[in-house]
Design a protein around this motif. Structure first.
Motif, PDB file in Angstrom:
ATOM      1  N   UNK A   1       0.871  -1.180   0.000  1.00  0.00           N
ATOM      2  CA  UNK A   1       0.000   0.000   0.000  1.00  0.00           C
ATOM      3  C   UNK A   1       0.905   1.227   0.000  1.00  0.00           C
ATOM      4  N   UNK A   2       0.862   1.997  -1.086  1.00  0.00           N
ATOM      5  CA  UNK A   2       1.829   3.083  -1.272  1.00  0.00           C
ATOM      6  C   UNK A   2       1.179   4.323  -1.870  1.00  0.00           C
ATOM      7  N   UNK A   3       1.745   5.522  -1.595  1.00  0.00           N
ATOM      8  CA  UNK A   3       1.363   6.714  -2.356  1.00  0.00           C
ATOM      9  C   UNK A   3       1.732   6.508  -3.824  1.00  0.00           C
ATOM     10  N   UNK A   4       0.929   7.103  -4.716  1.00  0.00           N
ATOM     11  CA  UNK A   4       1.196   6.906  -6.141  1.00  0.00           C
ATOM     12  C   UNK A   4       0.924   8.196  -6.917  1.00  0.00           C
ATOM     13  N   UNK A   5       0.132   8.114  -7.974  1.00  0.00           N
ATOM     14  CA  UNK A   5      -0.042   9.244  -8.889  1.00  0.00           C
ATOM     15  C   UNK A   5      -1.026  10.286  -8.367  1.00  0.00           C
ATOM     16  N   UNK A   6      -0.857  11.516  -8.858  1.00  0.00           N
ATOM     17  CA  UNK A   6      -1.848  12.559  -8.655  1.00  0.00           C
ATOM     18  C   UNK A   6      -1.617  13.451  -7.459  1.00  0.00           C
ATOM     19  N   UNK A   7      -2.483  14.461  -7.337  1.00  0.00           N
ATOM     20  CA  UNK A   7      -2.469  15.363  -6.195  1.00  0.00           C
ATOM     21  C   UNK A   7      -1.318  16.349  -6.201  1.00  0.00           C
ATOM     22  N   UNK A   8      -0.942  16.745  -4.993  1.00  0.00           N
ATOM     23  CA  UNK A   8       0.172  17.661  -4.761  1.00  0.00           C
ATOM     24  C   UNK A   8       1.209  16.909  -3.948  1.00  0.00           C
ATOM     25  N   UNK A   9       2.368  16.698  -4.506  1.00  0.00           N
ATOM     26  CA  UNK A   9       3.456  16.024  -3.795  1.00  0.00           C
ATOM     27  C   UNK A   9       4.386  17.107  -3.260  1.00  0.00           C
ATOM     28  N   UNK A  10       4.304  17.342  -1.959  1.00  0.00           N
ATOM     29  CA  UNK A  10       4.976  18.488  -1.349  1.00  0.00           C
ATOM     30  C   UNK A  10       6.484  18.306  -1.189  1.00  0.00           C
ATOM     31  N   UNK A  11       6.918  17.088  -0.886  1.00  0.00           N
ATOM     32  CA  UNK A  11       8.307  16.913  -0.466  1.00  0.00           C
ATOM     33  C   UNK A  11       9.201  16.227  -1.491  1.00  0.00           C
ATOM     34  N   UNK A  12       8.700  16.017  -2.726  1.00  0.00           N
ATOM     35  CA  UNK A  12       9.564  15.547  -3.806  1.00  0.00           C
ATOM     36  C   UNK A  12       9.254  16.371  -5.045  1.00  0.00           C
ATOM     37  N   UNK A  13      10.299  17.052  -5.536  1.00  0.00           N
ATOM     38  CA  UNK A  13      10.156  17.961  -6.668  1.00  0.00           C
ATOM     39  C   UNK A  13      11.283  17.707  -7.662  1.00  0.00           C
ATOM     40  N   UNK A  14      11.277  18.446  -8.749  1.00  0.00           N
ATOM     41  CA  UNK A  14      12.348  18.352  -9.741  1.00  0.00           C
ATOM     42  C   UNK A  14      13.692  18.591  -9.064  1.00  0.00           C
ATOM     43  N   UNK A  15      14.658  17.729  -9.363  1.00  0.00           N
ATOM     44  CA  UNK A  15      15.979  17.790  -8.744  1.00  0.00           C
ATOM     45  C   UNK A  15      16.158  16.783  -7.631  1.00  0.00           C
ATOM     46  N   UNK A  16      15.048  16.263  -7.071  1.00  0.00           N
ATOM     47  CA  UNK A  16      15.120  15.248  -6.017  1.00  0.00           C
ATOM     48  C   UNK A  16      15.220  13.853  -6.631  1.00  0.00           C
ATOM     49  N   UNK A  17      15.662  12.891  -5.823  1.00  0.00           N
ATOM     50  CA  UNK A  17      15.837  11.526  -6.296  1.00  0.00           C
ATOM     51  C   UNK A  17      14.523  10.917  -6.767  1.00  0.00           C
ATOM     52  N   UNK A  18      14.581  10.220  -7.897  1.00  0.00           N
ATOM     53  CA  UNK A  18      13.423   9.483  -8.400  1.00  0.00           C
ATOM     54  C   UNK A  18      13.377   8.071  -7.836  1.00  0.00           C
ATOM     55  N   UNK A  19      14.367   7.718  -7.022  1.00  0.00           N
ATOM     56  CA  UNK A  19      14.466   6.367  -6.457  1.00  0.00           C
ATOM     57  C   UNK A  19      14.357   6.345  -4.943  1.00  0.00           C
ATOM     58  N   UNK A  20      14.910   7.346  -4.283  1.00  0.00           N
ATOM     59  CA  UNK A  20      15.030   7.314  -2.825  1.00  0.00           C
ATOM     60  C   UNK A  20      13.755   7.830  -2.165  1.00  0.00           C
ATOM     61  N   UNK A  21      12.652   7.122  -2.400  1.00  0.00           N
ATOM     62  CA  UNK A  21      11.370   7.474  -1.811  1.00  0.00           C
ATOM     63  C   UNK A  21      10.515   6.210  -1.757  1.00  0.00           C
ATOM     64  N   UNK A  22       9.523   6.213  -0.888  1.00  0.00           N
ATOM     65  CA  UNK A  22       8.656   5.041  -0.728  1.00  0.00           C
ATOM     66  C   UNK A  22       7.338   5.347  -1.438  1.00  0.00           C
TER      67      UNK A  22
END
Length: 285
Positions: A36-57
């Motif tokens: 059960x994980x966060x996925x698509x859509x909404x407003x993602x506050x703490x991951x933006x352009x420049x942040x890792x595309x891998x180091x997140x759950x």
């Protein structure tokens, strides 16, 4: 500077609403484990352009703000015309007047993705309207067309990428090269003028060996032996350049998504490895 036809391009308004996150029950990873994980859509506050595309759950997480129209024909226009680097303006809600820029589009869920300052995103809400000044589709490199095609990118951003010309070829700075056999979900799509396709990441050793696990949202990558001229397909000697638009994924056949900005059926594009080659560095809005 590369010669283009940008003075002939049409700037036009497209618009969408911040779309509620989508998801149901469990997502099953490539080892058969339900998660059960966060996925698509909404407003993602703490991951933006420049942040890792891998180091997140998460799974297929879209950085920043995701917008869409429920009317398909209107959303098709948004997906097709909004280009990476285009200015985006909030036109309703508490954050009205805030400005950001388009970072890519995500096929399947049909979202257009936009980056804003974090403080402004905290003022936003689901269904807030965001207008994009679409500009870029139809862009041509006049000295290289039709052998090299450009798509999905704002001319201003494109001009800021330090592309070199050498012996009739273009040398493009990219964070890494991706071999053709790693491209998965989205291969075979009829058009590369919207959406994305995924780098498959189930072989963790191969991903680490190639440095793909170090990719960030917004990084430029080269896809080897792939032609995106009239859809996404394998073609020996072809080259495509794209931008990482969503996060790594847990599902088989999936991984970080790539929106194409350049492609050639011939080996007319070469890579210069630069770990800092990211649209955040090149965009000016």
């Amino acid at each position: 500077m590369l010669k283009t036809n940008k003075e002939k391009l049409v700037m036009q308004s497209v618009q969408g609403k911040i779309h509620h996150p989508m998801g149901k029950n469990y997502r099953v990873n490539n080892d058969g484990e339900p998660m059960m994980l966060p996925a698509t859509g909404g407003i993602t506050y703490n991951f933006r352009v420049g942040d890792s595309a891998f180091d997140l759950v998460g799974d297929h997480v879209e950085p920043g703000v995701s917008i869409r129209n429920e009317e398909k024909i209107e959303n098709d226009a948004l997906m097709n015309l909004a280009c990476i680097g285009n200015k985006a303006i909030v036109v309703s809600g508490e954050a009205k007047g805030a400005e950001g820029f388009v970072t890519g589009s995500h096929g399947g869920i049909e979202h257009t993705l936009i980056d804003f300052d974090k403080e402004e995103m905290f003022l936003m809400a689901i269904d807030d309207k965001i207008l994009v000044r679409s500009f870029g589709q139809g862009l041509r490199l006049t000295d290289y067309y039709p052998e090299i095609k450009v798509m999905n990118v704002d001319p201003g951003l494109f001009e800021n990428i330090p592309i070199e010309e050498k012996d009739g070829k273009l040398i493009v700075p990219v964070a890494c090269k991706v071999p053709a056999h790693l491209m998965g979900s989205g291969v075979g799509s009829a058009s590369a003028y919207n959406g994305d396709y995924d780098i498959m990441t189930s072989d963790e050793e191969e991903i680490k060996r190639l440095g793909i696990d170090k990719l960030n949202f917004g990084d430029l990558v080269m896809i080897e032996n792939h032609d995106n001229s009239y859809g996404r397909t394998y073609l020996k000697g072809a080259v495509s350049i794209g931008v990482i638009v969503h996060s790594n994924c847990i599902k088989a056949g999936h991984g970080p998504g790539v929106t194409t900005i350049m492609t050639s059926k011939k080996s007319l594009i070469e890579a210069k490895i630069d770990s800092e080659s990211n649209i955040k560095k090149y965009v000016k809005v």
